[in-house]
Scaffold this active site. Structure first.
Site, short mmCIF file in Angstrom:
data_model
loop_
_atom_site.label_atom_id
_atom_site.label_comp_id
_atom_site.label_asym_id
_atom_site.label_seq_id
_atom_site.Cartn_x
_atom_site.Cartn_y
_atom_site.Cartn_z
N MET A 1 -11.97 -28.89 64.51
CA MET A 1 -11.80 -27.57 63.87
C MET A 1 -11.90 -27.63 62.34
O MET A 1 -11.37 -26.75 61.66
CB MET A 1 -10.43 -27.00 64.25
CG MET A 1 -10.13 -26.95 65.75
SD MET A 1 -8.47 -26.35 66.07
CE MET A 1 -8.27 -26.76 67.81
N SER A 2 -12.56 -28.64 61.80
CA SER A 2 -12.59 -28.74 60.33
C SER A 2 -13.88 -29.39 59.86
O SER A 2 -14.86 -29.46 60.59
CB SER A 2 -11.39 -29.57 59.84
OG SER A 2 -11.55 -30.93 60.22
N TYR B 1 -9.42 -21.53 60.80
CA TYR B 1 -8.58 -20.79 61.75
C TYR B 1 -7.29 -20.25 61.13
O TYR B 1 -6.61 -19.43 61.73
CB TYR B 1 -8.24 -21.65 62.97
CG TYR B 1 -7.46 -22.92 62.69
CD1 TYR B 1 -6.12 -22.89 62.31
CD2 TYR B 1 -8.08 -24.17 62.81
CE1 TYR B 1 -5.41 -24.06 62.07
CE2 TYR B 1 -7.37 -25.34 62.56
CZ TYR B 1 -6.05 -25.28 62.19
OH TYR B 1 -5.36 -26.43 61.94
N GLU B 2 -6.94 -20.69 59.90
CA GLU B 2 -5.69 -20.21 59.32
C GLU B 2 -5.79 -18.74 58.90
O GLU B 2 -4.85 -17.98 59.08
CB GLU B 2 -5.27 -21.08 58.14
CG GLU B 2 -4.87 -22.48 58.60
CD GLU B 2 -4.44 -23.37 57.46
OE1 GLU B 2 -3.42 -23.06 56.82
OE2 GLU B 2 -5.13 -24.37 57.19
N ALA C 1 -9.15 -35.27 62.54
CA ALA C 1 -8.77 -35.66 63.90
C ALA C 1 -9.69 -34.88 64.83
O ALA C 1 -10.01 -33.72 64.57
CB ALA C 1 -7.32 -35.29 64.16
N SER D 1 -5.15 -34.98 59.35
CA SER D 1 -3.79 -35.26 59.84
C SER D 1 -3.61 -36.74 60.08
O SER D 1 -4.50 -37.39 60.62
CB SER D 1 -3.55 -34.57 61.19
OG SER D 1 -4.21 -33.35 61.29
N ASN E 1 -7.67 -37.67 71.22
CA ASN E 1 -7.55 -37.29 72.64
C ASN E 1 -8.92 -37.18 73.27
O ASN E 1 -9.93 -37.05 72.57
CB ASN E 1 -6.84 -35.93 72.75
CG ASN E 1 -7.57 -34.84 71.96
OD1 ASN E 1 -7.43 -34.76 70.73
ND2 ASN E 1 -8.35 -34.02 72.63
N HIS F 1 0.16 -31.46 57.37
CA HIS F 1 -0.72 -31.37 56.19
C HIS F 1 0.13 -31.03 54.96
O HIS F 1 0.86 -30.05 54.97
CB HIS F 1 -1.77 -30.27 56.38
CG HIS F 1 -2.88 -30.64 57.32
ND1 HIS F 1 -4.09 -31.10 56.89
CD2 HIS F 1 -2.95 -30.62 58.67
CE1 HIS F 1 -4.88 -31.34 57.93
NE2 HIS F 1 -4.20 -31.05 59.02
N HIS G 1 -7.88 -24.76 56.87
CA HIS G 1 -8.84 -24.62 57.97
C HIS G 1 -9.27 -23.16 58.14
O HIS G 1 -8.51 -22.24 57.86
CB HIS G 1 -8.20 -25.07 59.29
CG HIS G 1 -7.61 -26.46 59.24
ND1 HIS G 1 -6.40 -26.72 58.64
CD2 HIS G 1 -8.09 -27.64 59.69
CE1 HIS G 1 -6.16 -28.02 58.74
NE2 HIS G 1 -7.15 -28.60 59.37
N HIS H 1 -1.14 -29.78 69.75
CA HIS H 1 -1.16 -30.25 68.36
C HIS H 1 -0.21 -31.43 68.19
O HIS H 1 -0.45 -32.31 67.36
CB HIS H 1 -0.79 -29.10 67.42
CG HIS H 1 -0.89 -29.44 65.96
ND1 HIS H 1 -2.04 -29.96 65.39
CD2 HIS H 1 0.01 -29.35 64.94
CE1 HIS H 1 -1.84 -30.18 64.10
NE2 HIS H 1 -0.60 -29.82 63.80
N1 HPA Z 1 -10.45 -30.13 70.03
C1 HPA Z 1 -10.51 -29.57 68.80
N2 HPA Z 1 -9.91 -30.08 67.74
C2 HPA Z 1 -9.22 -31.21 67.91
C3 HPA Z 1 -9.11 -31.85 69.15
C4 HPA Z 1 -9.77 -31.27 70.27
O1 HPA Z 1 -9.73 -31.78 71.41
N3 HPA Z 1 -8.34 -32.96 68.96
C5 HPA Z 1 -8.00 -32.98 67.64
N4 HPA Z 1 -8.54 -31.94 66.99
#
Ligand code: HPA
Length: 263
Positions: free
Chosen positions: A203-204, A80-81, A108, A25, A227, A56, A78, A239
């Site tokens: 998550m990727s 999770y999709e 990210a 992203s 973050n 995306h 991903h 997100h």
């Molecule tokens: N956790 C999981 N995936 C993420 C995060 C997070 O804090 N920030 C960006 N992708």
């Protein structure tokens, strides 16, 4: 060659991509600096997965960065999709069939370390697969027992570090821990992540790295820290925050990748 790779090949003309770059992203800007760009939407490629995550795009862009021929993919799918860790397998397989040997992944991620604030870049030195899943579930051959001692190629990592130096950008190095998502982690999970050796969580990327090694490709990866992870501040994660913050670190990563690939 399967139809996906054959179709991409038919569009390449004189281009012989040396690197495939998977853009997380907020990194879409990198495709803007490609010269002679050809774009191919995923929807035209047989068997390619369709991502529906906002931020995306779902296309491949091939062209030149300086002297280097590169293929960039924006719009990874991903786990999770759909709950399918092997969702990116047709993509990585097609790269392999096209003769691409080097894979550069970006994502990210949330930081687990106080001294790695949002906006930082973390080069991934190793990973922890905490998802309980694997993209090679169901692969019948003994090739499934792929070694991951050198999952992140040392020579490519060194090239990335020297590119960062050339671009005058400080980077961190650390361990990326793969959570399945799509919910963010709890503060207790983040405490655990830190204790067991993670520096960033996301998550990727891990499924693609495993697939790259399965196909004998060399992989290198970097995270944009968007973050602090759950519980490290009073803020709730979202997100939207990922999408808002990704371009900050993204601008740094674009400079590093430019220095690495174009110069
Ligand atoms: N956790 C999981 N995936 C993420 C995060 C997070 O804090 N920030 C960006 N992708």
């Amino acid at each position: 060659m399967k139809p996906a790779a054959a179709y991409i090949q038919s569009k390449l003309g004189d281009l012989k991509p040396e690197y495939a770059v998977i853009l997380g992203s907020g990194l879409g800007a990198l495709t803007d600096s490609i010269e002679g760009a050809i774009s191919i939407p995923f929807s035209e490629i047989d068997g390619f997965p369709q991502s529906a995550v906002s931020g995306h795009k779902g296309e491949i862009v091939v062209g030149r960065l300086g002297q280097t021929h590169v293929l960039m993919l924006s719009g990874r799918v991903h786990y999770y999709e759909h709950g399918d860790a092997g969702a990116m397998r047709p993509v990585i397989e097609a790269f392999h069939e096209l003769g691409i040997e080097k894979l550069l992944l970006t994502n990210a991620a949330g930081s687990v370390q106080q001294d790695m604030p949002p906006g930082s870049i973390m080069q991934i030195s190793d990973h922890i697969n905490f998802s309980g899943s694997n993209p090679l579930f169901g692969e019948p051959s003994d090739k499934r027992f792929v070694g991951l001692s050198n999952a992140y190629d040392e020579e490519l990592a060194a090239q990335f570090r020297s590119a960062a130096k050339k671009a005058d950008i400080d980077i961190h190095q650390g361990v990326y821990m793969w959570f399945s998502g799509p919910s963010f982690e709890t503060p207790a999970e983040i405490k655990m992540a830190k204790i067991i050796g993670a520096d960033a969580v996301g998550m990727s990327t891990v499924p693609e790295v495993i697939l790259a090694r399965f196909y004998g490709m060399r992989a290198t990866a970097a995270s944009i820290i968007t973050n602090y992870a759950a519980g490290m501040t009073d803020d709730e994660l979202s997100h939207q925050e990922t999408k808002d913050m990704a371009p900050v670190g993204g601008a740094k990563l674009v400079k590093i990748l430019h220095a690495m690939l174009a110069e």
